[in-house]
Design a protein around this motif. Structure first.
Motif, PDB file in Angstrom:
ATOM      1  N   GLU A 147     -16.960  38.253  -9.897  1.00  0.00           N
ATOM      2  CA  GLU A 147     -15.588  37.929  -9.467  1.00  0.00           C
ATOM      3  C   GLU A 147     -14.490  38.440 -10.256  1.00  0.00           C
ATOM      4  OE1 GLU A 147     -17.816  35.813 -10.849  1.00  0.00           O
ATOM      5  OE2 GLU A 147     -17.004  34.652 -12.562  1.00  0.00           O
ATOM      6  N   SER A 148     -14.928  39.261 -11.441  1.00  0.00           N
ATOM      7  CA  SER A 148     -13.994  40.119 -11.973  1.00  0.00           C
ATOM      8  C   SER A 148     -13.084  41.060 -11.122  1.00  0.00           C
ATOM      9  CB  SER A 148     -14.636  40.642 -13.228  1.00  0.00           C
ATOM     10  OG  SER A 148     -15.175  40.219 -13.916  1.00  0.00           O
ATOM     11  N   ASP A 205      -5.019  28.972 -16.285  1.00  0.00           N
ATOM     12  CA  ASP A 205      -5.954  27.806 -16.254  1.00  0.00           C
ATOM     13  C   ASP A 205      -7.313  28.260 -16.210  1.00  0.00           C
ATOM     14  OD1 ASP A 205      -5.502  27.164 -12.815  1.00  0.00           O
ATOM     15  OD2 ASP A 205      -5.974  28.789 -13.796  1.00  0.00           O
ATOM     16  N   ASP A 206      -7.658  29.710 -16.238  1.00  0.00           N
ATOM     17  CA  ASP A 206      -9.139  30.224 -16.286  1.00  0.00           C
ATOM     18  C   ASP A 206      -9.653  30.037 -15.036  1.00  0.00           C
ATOM     19  OD1 ASP A 206      -9.209  31.436 -18.736  1.00  0.00           O
ATOM     20  OD2 ASP A 206      -9.903  29.592 -19.634  1.00  0.00           O
ATOM     21  N   ARG A 207      -9.018  29.728 -13.832  1.00  0.00           N
ATOM     22  CA  ARG A 207      -9.305  29.481 -12.569  1.00  0.00           C
ATOM     23  C   ARG A 207      -8.934  30.730 -11.684  1.00  0.00           C
ATOM     24  NH1 ARG A 207      -8.906  23.708 -10.405  1.00  0.00           N
ATOM     25  NH2 ARG A 207      -6.585  24.484 -10.633  1.00  0.00           N
ATOM     26  N   PRO A 208      -9.729  31.413 -10.906  1.00  0.00           N
ATOM     27  CA  PRO A 208      -9.113  32.532 -10.075  1.00  0.00           C
ATOM     28  C   PRO A 208      -8.345  32.101  -9.028  1.00  0.00           C
ATOM     29  CG  PRO A 208     -11.572  32.390  -9.596  1.00  0.00           C
ATOM     30  CD  PRO A 208     -11.266  31.523 -11.103  1.00  0.00           C
ATOM     31  N   PRO A 209      -7.318  32.707  -8.484  1.00  0.00           N
ATOM     32  CA  PRO A 209      -6.523  32.130  -7.356  1.00  0.00           C
ATOM     33  C   PRO A 209      -7.491  32.103  -6.080  1.00  0.00           C
ATOM     34  CG  PRO A 209      -5.981  34.417  -7.899  1.00  0.00           C
ATOM     35  CD  PRO A 209      -6.857  34.084  -8.895  1.00  0.00           C
ATOM     36  N   VAL A 210      -7.263  31.225  -5.205  1.00  0.00           N
ATOM     37  CA  VAL A 210      -7.933  31.086  -4.021  1.00  0.00           C
ATOM     38  C   VAL A 210      -8.128  32.209  -3.215  1.00  0.00           C
ATOM     39  CG1 VAL A 210      -7.953  29.831  -1.879  1.00  0.00           C
ATOM     40  CG2 VAL A 210      -7.342  28.583  -3.685  1.00  0.00           C
ATOM     41  N   ILE A 234     -10.931  34.197  -4.584  1.00  0.00           N
ATOM     42  CA  ILE A 234     -12.403  33.777  -4.471  1.00  0.00           C
ATOM     43  C   ILE A 234     -12.877  34.182  -2.701  1.00  0.00           C
ATOM     44  CG2 ILE A 234     -13.320  31.505  -3.856  1.00  0.00           C
ATOM     45  CD1 ILE A 234     -11.996  30.364  -6.153  1.00  0.00           C
ATOM     46  N   ARG A 280     -18.094  40.451 -14.507  1.00  0.00           N
ATOM     47  CA  ARG A 280     -18.836  39.354 -13.787  1.00  0.00           C
ATOM     48  C   ARG A 280     -18.426  40.049 -12.032  1.00  0.00           C
ATOM     49  NH1 ARG A 280     -16.637  34.043 -16.637  1.00  0.00           N
ATOM     50  NH2 ARG A 280     -17.748  34.412 -18.584  1.00  0.00           N
ATOM     51  N   GLY A 332      -7.267  37.140 -17.814  1.00  0.00           N
ATOM     52  CA  GLY A 332      -7.590  35.755 -17.094  1.00  0.00           C
ATOM     53  C   GLY A 332      -6.316  34.881 -16.830  1.00  0.00           C
ATOM     54  N   GLN A 333      -6.442  34.027 -16.081  1.00  0.00           N
ATOM     55  CA  GLN A 333      -5.142  32.969 -15.251  1.00  0.00           C
ATOM     56  C   GLN A 333      -5.082  32.075 -16.551  1.00  0.00           C
ATOM     57  OE1 GLN A 333      -3.811  33.511 -12.295  1.00  0.00           O
ATOM     58  NE2 GLN A 333      -4.886  35.494 -12.180  1.00  0.00           N
TER      59      GLN A 333
END
Length: 118
Positions: free
Chosen positions: A30-31, A99-104, A107, A28, A96-97
């Motif tokens: 964002e990968s 919590d499956d959310r990338p760090p700020v 982003i 992706r 992956g993290q």
């Protein structure tokens, strides 16, 4: 009489990807990817350009959107090139993290890369 061409890149994206329109792996924009050391004989010029971006990173990773921005390539083309390099064992995807959310910070880097590409 035709007008002079303004497109500086004469190589079309489908030529760069061998006519493929989708990456072979789930890559992706964002990968976060990391490049392995070394190179592989027979890599095409675009693959060598992608790997060359990692030399100043000194082992650090880059987001796919950053690669697209730095090389002025279409994001879809960059995803395919990165997936190919992963397939050749020359790149790895970050795990992956929890919590499956990338760090700020990631982003923000992606956003800056996309703005620079626009």
């Amino acid at each position: 009489m035709s007008r002079p061409r303004h497109d500086p890149d004469l190589v079309r994206p489908y030529v760069r990807t061998g006519g493929r329109t989708r990456p072979s792996k789930d890559v992706r924009l964002e990968s976060l990817v990391f490049a392995a050391t070394g190179t592989r004989p027979g890599l095409n010029p675009d693959a060598r350009r992608v790997l060359a971006l990692f030399a100043p990173a000194q082992g650090g990773g880059l987001v796919v959107a950053e690669i697209a921005s730095a090389l002025a390539l279409p994001p879809s083309t960059t995803r395919i090139l990165v997936a190919d390099l992963i397939g050749h064992g020359l790149m790895t995807l970050a795990q992956g993290q929890d919590d499956d959310r990338p760090p700020v910070s990631l982003i923000e880097r992606v956003l800056n890369g996309l703005r620079a590409h626009a």
